[in-house]
Design a protein around this motif. Sequence first.
Motif, mmCIF file in Angstrom:
data_model
loop_
_atom_site.group_PDB
_atom_site.id
_atom_site.type_symbol
_atom_site.label_atom_id
_atom_site.label_comp_id
_atom_site.label_asym_id
_atom_site.label_seq_id
_atom_site.Cartn_x
_atom_site.Cartn_y
_atom_site.Cartn_z
ATOM 1 N N THR A 46 37.246 -4.147 -9.819
ATOM 2 C CA THR A 46 36.858 -4.927 -10.998
ATOM 3 C C THR A 46 37.458 -6.322 -10.944
ATOM 4 O OG1 THR A 46 36.650 -2.934 -12.335
ATOM 5 C CG2 THR A 46 36.950 -4.994 -13.517
ATOM 6 N N ASP A 47 38.734 -6.425 -10.647
ATOM 7 C CA ASP A 47 39.399 -7.724 -10.548
ATOM 8 C C ASP A 47 38.756 -8.576 -9.464
ATOM 9 O OD1 ASP A 47 41.594 -9.640 -11.095
ATOM 10 O OD2 ASP A 47 42.249 -9.068 -9.089
ATOM 11 N N VAL A 50 34.922 -9.528 -10.797
ATOM 12 C CA VAL A 50 34.940 -10.434 -11.944
ATOM 13 C C VAL A 50 35.658 -11.734 -11.570
ATOM 14 C CG1 VAL A 50 35.723 -10.707 -14.322
ATOM 15 C CG2 VAL A 50 34.743 -8.542 -13.581
ATOM 16 N N PHE A 61 40.899 -16.358 -13.335
ATOM 17 C CA PHE A 61 40.874 -15.086 -14.061
ATOM 18 C C PHE A 61 42.128 -14.300 -13.735
ATOM 19 C CE2 PHE A 61 39.706 -10.501 -14.067
ATOM 20 C CZ PHE A 61 39.525 -10.362 -15.438
ATOM 21 N N PRO A 84 36.894 -6.249 -18.747
ATOM 22 C CA PRO A 84 35.831 -6.373 -17.757
ATOM 23 C C PRO A 84 35.072 -5.099 -17.407
ATOM 24 C CG PRO A 84 37.957 -6.463 -16.693
ATOM 25 C CD PRO A 84 38.209 -6.414 -18.164
ATOM 26 N N SER A 99 28.039 -8.511 -22.026
ATOM 27 C CA SER A 99 27.139 -9.106 -21.034
ATOM 28 C C SER A 99 26.159 -8.033 -20.582
ATOM 29 C CB SER A 99 27.939 -9.605 -19.825
ATOM 30 O OG SER A 99 28.451 -8.494 -19.088
ATOM 31 N N TYR A 102 27.072 -5.227 -15.015
ATOM 32 C CA TYR A 102 27.174 -5.679 -13.630
ATOM 33 C C TYR A 102 27.424 -4.516 -12.685
ATOM 34 C CZ TYR A 102 32.263 -5.389 -14.238
ATOM 35 O OH TYR A 102 33.539 -4.956 -14.470
#
Length: 114
Positions: A46-47, A50, A61, A84, A99, A102
């Motif tokens: 995820t890190d 994103v 971020f 996220p 959003s 993703y």
Amino acid sequence: MIRLIIALLLVGRCFSPVLAQPQATPLVGAHSQWPPYVMKDGTGLTDELVGAVFADQGIEFNMQVAPFSRAIRMLEQTKIDLIPALWGTAQRAETILFSDPYFDNQLSVITKIR
């Protein structure tokens, strides 16, 4: 003296577009530990994903690790900017802007065949 003033004005004009750019503060996200998506040090898929999307836009971020309920409170209290990896629900959509997804994730139950 007039030459010095003109020179300073010209130098100022050269740098004014750079100085006029808003200085973006890093976005901060939080999520509970969820390997391999979020590891205990905040790294993980995820890190990486994103972070790469924001980096492409010139935005830093930073990922924090916190228990899920604390991450939700941090978001509500604007101590963080985003979570996220959060499943959208009608109740959450009343207070959280989502959003488009993703990542598609499905949960399954696995058992041993007897």
